[in-house]
Enzyme design. Sequence first.
Site, short mmCIF file in Angstrom:
data_model
loop_
_atom_site.label_atom_id
_atom_site.label_comp_id
_atom_site.label_asym_id
_atom_site.label_seq_id
_atom_site.Cartn_x
_atom_site.Cartn_y
_atom_site.Cartn_z
N LYS A 77 -4.29 -11.43 -1.96
CA LYS A 77 -5.17 -10.40 -1.40
C LYS A 77 -6.22 -11.05 -0.50
O LYS A 77 -6.67 -12.16 -0.80
CB LYS A 77 -5.86 -9.62 -2.53
N HIS B 108 10.41 -5.74 -4.34
CA HIS B 108 9.23 -4.88 -4.40
C HIS B 108 9.71 -3.46 -4.13
O HIS B 108 10.41 -3.20 -3.16
CB HIS B 108 8.21 -5.32 -3.34
#
Length: 489
Positions: free
Chosen positions: A180, A298
């Site tokens: 992130k 994902h």
Amino acid sequence: MSEAITGAERYKSGVIPYKKMGYWEPDYVPKDTDIIAMFRITPQAGVEPEEAAAAVAGESSTATWTVVWTDRLTACELYRAKAFRTDPVPNTGEGTKTEQQYFAYIAYDLDLFEPGSIANLTASIIGNVFGFKAVKALRLEDMRIPVAYLKTFQGPATGIIVERERLDKFGRPLLGATTKPKLGLSGRNYGRVVYEGLKGGLDFMKDDENINSQPFMHWRDRFLYCMEAVNKASAATGEVKGHYLNVTAGTMEEMYERAEFAKSLGSVIIMIDLVIGYTAIQSMAKWARKNDMILHLHRAGNSTYSRQKNHGMNFRVICKWMRMAGVDHIHAGTVVGKLEGDPLMIKGFYDTLRDRHTPVSLEHGLFFEQDWASLNKVMPVASGGIHAGQMHQLLDYLGEDVILQFGGGTIGHPQGIQAGAVANRVALEAMIMARNEGRDYVKEGPQILEEAAKWCTPLKLALDTWKDITFNYESTDTADFVPSETASV
């Protein structure tokens, strides 16, 4: 009893209700080799549930809107899908806030499907039929896949057992984190985040779903910096480490190029997104097995069709298809995190991915017994809004064959990324030790964490920072047969 029209009358030109065309057979006994799909149907006003089920069966197999004489050139009685049962969905219809819905069971002969092709399977089962006017809403809830068809698929490229052997990590969940912010970092800074997380005790770091090759960071730069971080962290800790290198791209040629480059750098794992499509997923799974690579998926885009309860497709079906397609990891919910997830439903997802044989369990949304033959198990991934203070709940809900990914719960730590990783690793090791000692780690979980935090400042800060964080919202996809509430933390 079937109301089908037979003989010459069946083939007269014109329009015949699907129920009378042979697509409704209440006396039909499914064969062991049949694929069975169970749909949640909301019929249009004035349409009987049997006619709606027959329409779905027809449009997902051999029918069109009118009688065609070319049916007589085929073994049409064999190739027609057969709706054979409808049940009212509990807590729908009169006296509720929801329109009357029905579970419709439809059997398909195995010869209707190309062996080893998720694309062909889905072209029939979820093709045109979801836009069909005879139903107001339609949702594919579950499927029974016969062993004869399962055996035409590769299954997971690596599987849980071999993955643990390659990593030399046993007896506990694996730990990870997503880098992130997911977009905007330079390659060098991105690699620094990866190194800090792995050095602090995580097993994996991960690209997010939408980091591919953008102007701020070309994919090749990302791969180089990430693998430098992996190698340095492995040397510093003496543990096998990995980073999910996302090879998702605009063409298969580009994805293969990126995967080959990841392999040349020594990566143990690559990543793809669900949005690349079923054929691309199967192609990458075959590449991964051939090249001894773990394949992470994902589930980007999944909720566009799985979240609404009355229309689309349940995630448990995606779990089945992805196990067949050959992925090793798939995000499957956390129960206690920020993303949609009812505890009972998530148990069903995890069982579908990890069991050799899945029994019927209506409370977990499993409508069919499923023998997975020799297909490898898939490692579920739990991510999205989880932190060290939930470790006892995560271990209890999800077991040890799972990857716990603490993105914000690592990178958002007040002392930095490495401290966040330390906090998560210490919390996990403390909980596993308590479990192995026979303690009631679920009941004593907060106490166990507090004891560990006395000698681990990063864990103490993590507990203090996130102790009051909850995502206690009502789930949209809950069990039809057992009332349940989303777990609170």
